[in-house]
Design a protein around this motif. Structure first.
Motif, PDB file in Angstrom:
ATOM      1  N   PHE A  22      -1.932  -8.082  -1.507  1.00  0.00           N
ATOM      2  CA  PHE A  22      -3.399  -8.473  -1.944  1.00  0.00           C
ATOM      3  C   PHE A  22      -3.629  -8.208  -3.222  1.00  0.00           C
ATOM      4  O   PHE A  22      -4.408  -8.712  -4.006  1.00  0.00           O
ATOM      5  N   ALA A  23      -3.449  -6.804  -3.356  1.00  0.00           N
ATOM      6  CA  ALA A  23      -3.852  -6.242  -4.900  1.00  0.00           C
ATOM      7  C   ALA A  23      -2.945  -5.128  -5.257  1.00  0.00           C
ATOM      8  O   ALA A  23      -2.300  -4.579  -4.461  1.00  0.00           O
ATOM      9  N   ARG A  25      -2.777  -2.093  -8.160  1.00  0.00           N
ATOM     10  CA  ARG A  25      -3.351  -1.351  -9.238  1.00  0.00           C
ATOM     11  C   ARG A  25      -2.758  -0.112  -8.935  1.00  0.00           C
ATOM     12  O   ARG A  25      -1.574  -0.066  -9.464  1.00  0.00           O
ATOM     13  N   GLU A  28      -0.982  -0.263  -3.676  1.00  0.00           N
ATOM     14  CA  GLU A  28      -0.868  -1.642  -3.360  1.00  0.00           C
ATOM     15  C   GLU A  28      -1.443  -1.860  -2.130  1.00  0.00           C
ATOM     16  O   GLU A  28      -1.303  -0.912  -1.347  1.00  0.00           O
ATOM     17  N   GLN A  31      -2.460  -7.362   2.712  1.00  0.00           N
ATOM     18  CA  GLN A  31      -3.027  -8.119   3.938  1.00  0.00           C
ATOM     19  C   GLN A  31      -2.189  -8.058   5.194  1.00  0.00           C
ATOM     20  O   GLN A  31      -0.901  -8.675   4.812  1.00  0.00           O
ATOM     21  N   ARG A  42      -2.521   0.123   2.768  1.00  0.00           N
ATOM     22  CA  ARG A  42      -2.668   0.581   1.608  1.00  0.00           C
ATOM     23  C   ARG A  42      -1.329   1.367   1.067  1.00  0.00           C
ATOM     24  O   ARG A  42      -1.057   2.336   2.150  1.00  0.00           O
TER      25      ARG A  42
END
Length: 66
Positions: A22-23, A25, A28, A31, A42
């Motif tokens: 999902f993201a 940065r 990680e 979803q 996460r």
């Protein structure tokens, strides 16, 4: 990273759950869809936070949940 996510989901009793990145940065975030519900998983970057910082965050999330 998918193998790590699969192993983590297994620890939470979610073997075979659908997941997607999902993201990405500092960490990680994936979803996860399992048993009709949607979750966020996460995976933190090794060395980015101390064990004490991670424990504090877990305690804060538990307090918010209650």
């Amino acid at each position: 990273m998918s193998g790590l996510v699969d192993r983590a989901l297994g620890l939470w009793g979610m073997d075979g759950a659908d997941h997607r990145l999902f993201a990405a940065r500092e960490n990680e975030v994936h979803q996860v869809r399992h048993a009709g519900a949607t979750y966020a998983l996460r995976v933190h970057r090794a060395g980015y936070r101390t064990d004490a910082e991670l424990q504090s965050e877990l305690e804060m999330m538990d307090a918010a949940r209650r």
